[in-house]
Scaffold this active site. Sequence first.
Site, PDB file in Angstrom:
ATOM      1  N   ASP A 224     -49.431  12.818   5.437  1.00  0.00           N
ATOM      2  CA  ASP A 224     -49.007  13.822   5.006  1.00  0.00           C
ATOM      3  C   ASP A 224     -49.708  15.282   5.779  1.00  0.00           C
ATOM      4  O   ASP A 224     -50.950  15.038   5.781  1.00  0.00           O
ATOM      5  CB  ASP A 224     -48.739  13.985   3.444  1.00  0.00           C
ATOM      6  CG  ASP A 224     -47.858  13.031   2.617  1.00  0.00           C
ATOM      7  OD1 ASP A 224     -47.178  12.582   3.369  1.00  0.00           O
ATOM      8  OD2 ASP A 224     -48.033  13.251   1.648  1.00  0.00           O
ATOM      9  N   ASP A 266     -45.618  17.216   0.435  1.00  0.00           N
ATOM     10  CA  ASP A 266     -45.226  16.304  -0.396  1.00  0.00           C
ATOM     11  C   ASP A 266     -46.087  16.467  -1.678  1.00  0.00           C
ATOM     12  O   ASP A 266     -47.232  16.805  -1.649  1.00  0.00           O
ATOM     13  CB  ASP A 266     -45.554  14.645  -0.154  1.00  0.00           C
ATOM     14  CG  ASP A 266     -44.394  14.144   0.776  1.00  0.00           C
ATOM     15  OD1 ASP A 266     -43.485  15.060   1.019  1.00  0.00           O
ATOM     16  OD2 ASP A 266     -44.530  13.175   1.262  1.00  0.00           O
ATOM     17  N   ARG A 315     -34.849  16.496   2.943  1.00  0.00           N
ATOM     18  CA  ARG A 315     -35.865  16.690   1.880  1.00  0.00           C
ATOM     19  C   ARG A 315     -36.306  18.030   1.750  1.00  0.00           C
ATOM     20  O   ARG A 315     -37.563  18.415   2.078  1.00  0.00           O
ATOM     21  CB  ARG A 315     -37.113  15.815   1.979  1.00  0.00           C
ATOM     22  CG  ARG A 315     -36.728  14.345   2.013  1.00  0.00           C
ATOM     23  CD  ARG A 315     -37.967  13.242   1.747  1.00  0.00           C
ATOM     24  NE  ARG A 315     -37.590  11.977   1.760  1.00  0.00           N
ATOM     25  CZ  ARG A 315     -38.562  10.966   1.876  1.00  0.00           C
ATOM     26  NH1 ARG A 315     -39.835  11.299   1.785  1.00  0.00           N
ATOM     27  NH2 ARG A 315     -37.867   9.738   1.516  1.00  0.00           N
TER      28      ARG A 315
END
Length: 448
Positions: A224, A266, A315
């Site tokens: 990430d 995230d 997303r």
Amino acid sequence: MKKLKPTIQELHRARAAGALLTSLVLVACGGGGSGGGSGSPAALTASALAAAPSASSTPSTSSDPSDPSNPSTPSTPSTPSTPSTPSGPSTPDAPAAPGSSEPASASTSSSLSGGFAGEVTGGGKAAAITVSTAAQMQAAIDAYSGTGGLVIRYNGTFDFSSITDACTQWQLPAGAIVEIEDKSDITIEGADNSSANFGLAIKADAANIIIRNMTIGLLPGSIDAIGIEGQGGNFPGHIWIDHNTLFSSLKECPGAGDLEFDGLLDNKAGAHHITYSYNHIHDHHKVGLIGSSDSDSSDRFITFHHNVYQNVGSRLPLQRGGYTHLYNNLYSGVITSGANIRMGGFSLIEGNYFENSKNPVTSRDSSAIGFWELRNNNIKTPADFSTFGITWVASSSSPSRDASDWITTGTFPVAIPYAYTAQDPACVKQKLPTVAGAGKALASLTCN
């Protein structure tokens, strides 16, 4: 010597205890209330326990009753049950952040995040430690006691043009990740013209954290860019991710599908009270999830405001459970899907500008759908879809629900505990790109 002030950990434990008490009151009273508050005892109790915003803040813009995307009678009850997974606090609050009310950066005029993170001071007025590598940044964090304030100014650079094949970059072993774990009161800020090829992670009991003005892109391996995650029964919270530029590549790599790179933003496993603001997110497949699986659907509170999403896959966010407030974001060039609200989650989607986007608001690919309240976006009715290049492709998953009728499906059931102004979507389209992202002097959007 007698201790006169609680530590940041004690403050957050106290808030968590208050959150639990409030949730019990809400359950006893049956819940209820809209995003703008309610006269019910439960809503009043939640509002009273949430810290009051600064008197200098601009009051929230009320909804427009004439807007057909905000009907007075939603198609689902305004007080449905919420996910019961006990992996984080269960009611919104604004943090009583310790230390200075002024962040270290001279260009920052306020520590109010404009979202559920509340007032976030990070490292406060601590003298900045300058680093130029991920290893130096990690060493500074490791040497820090965890309280009292730490400001790290990153001035390193990375030549992204040296990566000639994004597929080769993705296939490399996982790159460096700088971790903030069980430590609080930290600011990481990039110097102008800095750039990084490593990730940042906020874990466990970390709190009162600011990450801003960082440019992070094309990370090696599947890591990430900025990840926030609970660990060992501890949950990071009151985190402000502001004015960063994050990207990878939309190149289709053989055999990879759309998984060439991991998430840019995230948060999972009980991470709570987070504000993402003024970030420029571009050229990436799967941008940000909330909850790593359908069972990771706790009652977290997250705000996304004044972010630019440009040429991205999906997303925006992928939301499992909890509550999000999405206001004054620009969604331009969404390839697969935008806000995907799932597992009983609620989202207040307000004052955003959508263009050239597929499935901009949807609920798909989970075992339960979520709900949204649409308020004063540039899209008012389905008649606007063709004007702004909005298209829909039904999901093959079941259950699923698309906003192809552009109707609110559930009134946002919690009061917003912070002051904000939802600016006109036309201004968001015209001016937001000039102030979002790194290297913009932490400027904010001004509309006439």
